[in-house]
Structures are given as C-alpha cells and as structure tokens.
Design a protein around this motif. Structure first.
Motif, PDB file in Angstrom:
ATOM      1  N   ASP A 130       0.837  -1.204   0.000  1.00  0.00           N
ATOM      2  CA  ASP A 130       0.000   0.000   0.000  1.00  0.00           C
ATOM      3  C   ASP A 130       0.872   1.254   0.000  1.00  0.00           C
ATOM      4  OD1 ASP A 130      -2.174  -1.583   0.040  1.00  0.00           O
ATOM      5  OD2 ASP A 130      -2.689  -1.272   2.152  1.00  0.00           O
ATOM      6  N   GLN A 138       2.222   5.705  -7.670  1.00  0.00           N
ATOM      7  CA  GLN A 138       1.196   6.491  -8.368  1.00  0.00           C
ATOM      8  C   GLN A 138       1.526   7.984  -8.316  1.00  0.00           C
ATOM      9  OE1 GLN A 138      -2.383   4.993  -6.478  1.00  0.00           O
ATOM     10  NE2 GLN A 138      -2.673   3.462  -8.087  1.00  0.00           N
ATOM     11  N   ASP A 139       2.110   8.432  -7.204  1.00  0.00           N
ATOM     12  CA  ASP A 139       2.524   9.839  -7.112  1.00  0.00           C
ATOM     13  C   ASP A 139       3.573  10.142  -8.181  1.00  0.00           C
ATOM     14  OD1 ASP A 139       0.840  10.417  -5.064  1.00  0.00           O
ATOM     15  OD2 ASP A 139       2.344  10.298  -3.472  1.00  0.00           O
ATOM     16  N   VAL A 164      -1.149  -1.027  -9.934  1.00  0.00           N
ATOM     17  CA  VAL A 164      -0.676   0.350  -9.710  1.00  0.00           C
ATOM     18  C   VAL A 164      -1.159   1.296 -10.810  1.00  0.00           C
ATOM     19  CG1 VAL A 164       1.359   1.807  -9.330  1.00  0.00           C
ATOM     20  CG2 VAL A 164       1.311  -0.517  -8.417  1.00  0.00           C
ATOM     21  N   LYS A 178       2.487   1.519  -3.458  1.00  0.00           N
ATOM     22  CA  LYS A 178       1.507   1.823  -4.519  1.00  0.00           C
ATOM     23  C   LYS A 178       1.269   3.336  -4.563  1.00  0.00           C
ATOM     24  CE  LYS A 178      -3.318   0.932  -5.678  1.00  0.00           C
ATOM     25  NZ  LYS A 178      -4.531   0.253  -5.247  1.00  0.00           N
ATOM     26  N   LYS A 179       1.112   3.931  -3.412  1.00  0.00           N
ATOM     27  CA  LYS A 179       0.868   5.368  -3.365  1.00  0.00           C
ATOM     28  C   LYS A 179       2.095   6.128  -3.894  1.00  0.00           C
ATOM     29  CE  LYS A 179      -0.602   9.223  -0.568  1.00  0.00           C
ATOM     30  NZ  LYS A 179       0.471  10.037  -1.143  1.00  0.00           N
TER      31      LYS A 179
END
Ligand code: DC
Length: 228
Positions: free
Chosen positions: A113, A120-121, A139, A116-117
């Motif tokens: 988690d 994605q950022d 993702v 993934k963030k």
C-alpha cells in the motif's frame, strides 16, 4: 508533490525475475524519451532499510519505519535516477539476498500500500515506463500500453548467469535456477497483487527471442498503439 502533466503517459512492463525487464524497460524509456520507474528497486530499498527478518514485524512497526521514506525519480531513459530521501539508490540493492528480502516484504499489504501510493505519485508527475510485477494490474490499471514478458525458468537462470559473468561473478547454474524458482513461487502465489498479466496486456514469451528482437517488438507496439 509535483504537478501532474498534461501529456501524461504510462507504459507498464511486468514479468518474473530474470526475464530481462530492466534492460528492456530502460531501453524503451530511452527510445521514447520517458522516465524509467524501477518498482523492484523501491522494494529492494525498503528491504535494505528494514533489514533481515523485518517481514515478521507487526504491521504498525513497519508502517512507522516507512512513514518518513520519500522516493523520487528524475531524468529519463537509462539516465533516470531514483532517490530515497534525496540520496540516489546504488548497487547495494542489487544482489540476490536483497532481492529475496524484497520478495518477502512484498507479500505484506502494509508495504504494498505504501509503495503503490509512492508509485502512483511518481506516475502522476509525468511520462513513464513502469517496470515490476503489478504495474499493469494494480498500480496503473488505466495505462494505455501494457506488456507482460515471460520466459522459462531455465532460460532466465541462463541469462542471469551470463549477466553475472559479465560482471565478473561466477555463479553455478543450479543455484540460480533454485533462486529463480523460489522467487517465482512467492511472487506468483502471494495473496496481494500476485504476479500475473493484466487482461489487456500484450504477452511476449521471450524464451526463444533475442533482447534486440523483443525490444523492437515493444517499440513498434508502443509507437503504434499508445503514442498517438
Ligand atoms: O524486479 P526485482 O527483482 O528488482 O524485484 C525484487 C522483488 O520485489 C520481487 O521479487 C518482488 C518484489 N516486487 C513486487 O512485488 N512488485 C513489484 N512491482 C516489483 C517488485
């Protein structure tokens, strides 16, 4: 965080250990003038920071150790630099011990988690070739261009042996084959984000193909299908 860009593009390249993803993703990114996101390097950086046995810690302890960790990507193609807290990642993450530790940590939702963030950022910032295990499935599920590379375990062990030889390391084929099979089993069978092709991925079996042949195939497909 940086602003997202107007001509945003993500190409995903997933596949098992030793299939040649890194070489191909770097070349594809250079050819298309995109940044290169090595998501495996992020798992490896976490493995190195948390250390041996950390995958058995309580999730809260892991989350606490991860909370201050900031990833960034600058440059493009083979010159892309990934940094952790402003410090570029080096070769210290590139060995099989760290690879296996990364694979252990990658089974944990708390780690996935968090990354993934972070991924994605980075993806929001700009144009990217994203390489890993779950780039196309989890993702960047909306990426317009997805590839999944595969090859038999024997062929991947042979390639890894050749690559290590070029770096001056002589490692026995059977040892490499066992390492590849252990990581495959763990990466493909874990409960969270297991390694598998996205439904809309182009699957390339590279067992009998040269790196050059695969590269040309990827470039052709990327140019015709997702770079209009
Ligand atoms: O691609 P690599 O060998 O550097 O990756 C190291 C490990 O990290 C891999 O065995 C599994 C994990 N990983 C993952 O679970 N998801 C990704 N997107 C990338 C790597």
């Amino acid at each position: 965080m940086a602003e997202s860009c107007s001509d945003h593009l993500v190409i995903t390249l997933d596949g098992p250990a030793g299939v040649g993803k890194t070489t191909l993703a770097r070349r594809l990114a250079a050819e298309l003038h995109l940044a290169y996101l090595d998501s495996g390097a992020m798992f490896r950086a976490i493995a190195l920071r948390l250390g041996e046995g950390s995958w058995e810690w309580p999730a809260e302890r892991i989350a606490e150790r991860l909370s201050g960790m900031g990833f960034s990507v600058t440059g493009e193609g083979a010159d892309t630099v990934m940094a952790v807290d402003g410090k570029p990642l080096g070769d210290e993450i590139r060995n099989e011990r760290v690879g296996l530790m990364a694979s252990n940590l990658a089974t944990l939702p708390v780690v996935r988690d968090f990354l993934k963030k972070a991924q994605q950022d980075i993806g929001r910032v700009c144009r990217l070739v994203a390489e890993g295990r779950d780039m196309g499935t989890v993702v960047f599920p909306d990426a317009p261009c997805k590839f999944f590379l595969d090859a038999t375990p024997d062929e991947r062990a042979r390639r890894r042996q050749l690559q290590l030889k070029e770096q001056g390391e002589d490692v026995d084929f059977d040892t490499l084959l066992v390492q590849i099979k252990v990581r495959d089993a763990q990466d493909r069978n874990r409960a969270v984000a297991p390694l598998r092709p996205a439904e809309d991925a182009v699957i390339v079996d590279t067992t009998k193909l040269s790196i050059e042949g695969v590269f040309l195939e990827l470039v052709k497909h990327a140019r015709t299908s997702c770079m209009k």
